[in-house]
Write a protein that holds these residues in place. Structure first.
Motif, short mmCIF file in Angstrom:
data_model
loop_
_atom_site.label_atom_id
_atom_site.label_comp_id
_atom_site.label_asym_id
_atom_site.label_seq_id
_atom_site.Cartn_x
_atom_site.Cartn_y
_atom_site.Cartn_z
N ASP A 28 1.82 -10.67 9.13
CA ASP A 28 0.73 -9.85 9.40
C ASP A 28 -0.10 -9.87 8.28
O ASP A 28 -1.44 -9.78 8.61
CB ASP A 28 1.00 -8.31 9.67
N GLN A 88 0.74 -1.18 -0.02
CA GLN A 88 0.03 0.11 0.04
C GLN A 88 1.04 1.33 0.19
O GLN A 88 1.77 1.55 0.75
CB GLN A 88 -0.61 -0.05 1.29
N VAL A 147 9.14 -8.10 11.47
CA VAL A 147 9.94 -6.94 12.10
C VAL A 147 9.13 -6.08 12.81
O VAL A 147 8.29 -5.49 12.74
CB VAL A 147 10.65 -6.10 10.70
N ASP A 161 -7.36 -8.90 -5.87
CA ASP A 161 -5.84 -8.55 -6.12
C ASP A 161 -5.24 -9.95 -6.60
O ASP A 161 -4.34 -10.17 -7.55
CB ASP A 161 -5.08 -7.97 -5.24
N TYR A 203 -12.02 -4.50 2.89
CA TYR A 203 -10.80 -4.44 2.45
C TYR A 203 -10.21 -5.78 2.01
O TYR A 203 -9.79 -6.22 0.95
CB TYR A 203 -9.98 -4.06 3.47
N GLY A 205 4.46 -10.79 4.80
CA GLY A 205 5.06 -10.76 6.09
C GLY A 205 3.74 -11.59 6.88
O GLY A 205 2.81 -11.72 6.43
P1 TYM Z 1 1.39 -3.53 3.51
O1 TYM Z 1 1.20 -2.26 2.59
O2 TYM Z 1 1.00 -3.12 5.09
O3 TYM Z 1 2.72 -4.24 3.64
C1 TYM Z 1 3.55 -4.80 2.53
C2 TYM Z 1 4.24 -5.72 2.78
O4 TYM Z 1 5.24 -5.62 4.03
C3 TYM Z 1 5.00 -6.72 4.94
N1 TYM Z 1 5.16 -6.21 6.23
C4 TYM Z 1 6.12 -6.45 7.16
N2 TYM Z 1 6.68 -7.74 7.19
C5 TYM Z 1 7.44 -7.90 8.17
N3 TYM Z 1 7.57 -6.94 9.19
C6 TYM Z 1 6.73 -6.11 9.40
N4 TYM Z 1 6.85 -4.95 10.31
C7 TYM Z 1 5.91 -5.53 8.15
N5 TYM Z 1 5.13 -4.63 8.15
C8 TYM Z 1 4.70 -4.84 6.78
C9 TYM Z 1 3.54 -7.22 4.72
O5 TYM Z 1 3.13 -8.38 5.42
C10 TYM Z 1 3.23 -7.00 3.44
O6 TYM Z 1 3.71 -8.09 2.50
N6 TYM Z 1 -2.92 -5.86 2.72
C11 TYM Z 1 -1.40 -5.66 2.23
C12 TYM Z 1 -1.44 -4.99 1.00
C13 TYM Z 1 -2.10 -5.94 -0.41
C14 TYM Z 1 -1.71 -7.15 -0.75
C15 TYM Z 1 -2.57 -7.52 -1.75
C16 TYM Z 1 -0.62 -8.11 -0.27
C17 TYM Z 1 -3.15 -5.73 -0.86
N7 TYM Z 1 -3.38 -6.69 -1.94
C18 TYM Z 1 -2.37 -8.83 -2.43
C19 TYM Z 1 -0.51 -9.26 -1.07
C20 TYM Z 1 -1.33 -9.48 -2.14
C21 TYM Z 1 -0.81 -4.81 3.22
O7 TYM Z 1 -1.44 -3.82 4.00
O8 TYM Z 1 0.29 -4.58 3.23
#
Ligand code: TYM
Length: 328
Positions: free
Chosen positions: A148, A9, A185, A134, A127, A146
């Protein structure tokens, strides 16, 4: 060839959790599979109300994606709103998921709780349906994310399985793939919460754009504990374990083995900080070059949207056909 899809995002600055938990693995995977990576600007609308903010963040994020090493001739990197089928299939997904299933999503519960008293959009609730669209639009076999995002990939599977059983075999059922190191992380100031753009303060959030001195300062001030023993134990020593995890993600050595080389917290903090600085330096240099050339970035995104659109159109047409909607 395995089809891989993952998205991010454009909701602010890209951080170390995004990089170690996602982006770095996207780059590693691009030569092994047919990869699609979306900048999901429509998702960002769930929490945005000012004009222009998402657009600016989209350009910035595009520069980071190419700077970390996604090759536009190999990977399909696109902006979600450039491919209208995402929004179209999302409605179909909304009609295939139940209110109860959406209510159980921990991310929705967390985000809604943080916004208590504030505006909570219906989009924040639905959402996961857009996220499911997607994923299934691209016939993705694997979704690298990740920790989450695991629950969102699980609900995507449930939705796709339900659709297939109601309307016939239409969607590929995806699996979530987590990286070995960096899947979660944590915030350097609050190591029991994941590193996130929505943290209360920036002191524990390491941004990809941070200067080396700022990165070192954040690591040196990282919260640990008072037992003065370097040991990998996520439950009882979350701060120290997070530093070991980050160092492990940078060096490739396991956290338990790394723990044996430290007796004090200070050197562990500075080594983790230095490893991150070294990892990010070449990425930051490429990012600056790309941001200086907006025309080139726009052209790369145009090319990605064209490639993504071909696949997305085919899948949406198949879904409408299996639903039995009347063709125009
Ligand atoms: P988003 O935008 O919050 O994060 C993008 C990617 O980063 C990973 N991530 C982390 N990994 C490890 N430690 C952390 N602290 C951390 N914070 C974020 C997330 O796991 C992700 O892989 N809903 C999703 C976006 C999305 C998406 C999709 C992902 C929309 N459509 C289709 C995969 C497939 C999101 O909010 O990720």
């Amino acid at each position: 060839m395995t089809r891989v899809l993952s998205c991010i995002q454009p909701t602010g600055d890209v951080h170390l959790g995004n990089y170690l938990g996602a982006l770095r693995n996207w780059v590693g995977g691009q030569h092994e599979a047919d990869v699609f990576h979306g900048i999901v600007d429509l998702h960002a609308l769930t929490v945005t109300s000012a004009p222009g903010v998402v657009g600016a963040a989209t350009i910035d994020l595009a520069a980071w994606l190419f700077a970390v090493g996604l090759d536009p001739d190999v990977a399909t990197v696109f902006v979600q709103s450039h491919v209208p089928e995402h929004a179209q299939l999302s409605w179909v997904m909304e009609c295939t998921v139940s209110f109860g299933e959406l209510s159980r999503m921990t991310q929705y519960k967390d985000k809604a709780a943080k916004r208590e008293g504030d505006f909570i959009s219906a989009g924040l609730f639905t959402y996961p349906a857009l996220m499911a669209a997607d994923i299934v639009l691209y016939d993705a076999d694997e979704v690298p994310v990740g920790e989450d995002q695991r629950q969102h990939v699980e609900i995507t599977r449930d939705i796709a399985i339900r659709f297939n059983s109601r309307f016939g075999d239409t969607f590929v059922i995806p699996v979530a793939v987590m990286p070995k190191a960096g899947a979660r992380v944590m915030d350097l100031q609050d190591p029991t919460s994941k590193m996130s753009k929505s943290a209360a303060t920036d002191a524990g959030l390491v941004l990809l754009a941070d200067e080396p001195a700022a990165i070192m300062k954040k690591f040196k001030r990282a919260v640990t504990d008072s037992d003065n023993e370097v040991r990998y134990d996520r439950e009882s020593k979350p701060g120290v374990s997070n530093l070991l995890d980050v160092l492990s993600a940078c060096t490739g050595e396991t956290p338990a083995v790394l723990a044996e080389s430290y007796t004090q917290y200070g050197p562990l903090k500075s080594d983790a900080g230095e490893a991150v600085v070294a990892l990010l330096q070449p990425v930051q240099a490429r990012y600056r070059e790309l941001m200086a050339d907006p025309g080139e970035l726009a052209a790369l995104l145009h090319k990605g949207a064209d490639k993504a659109g071909v696949v997305a159109k085919t899948t949406l047409a198949r879904a409408y056909d299996h639903l039995g909607l009347v063709p125009r």
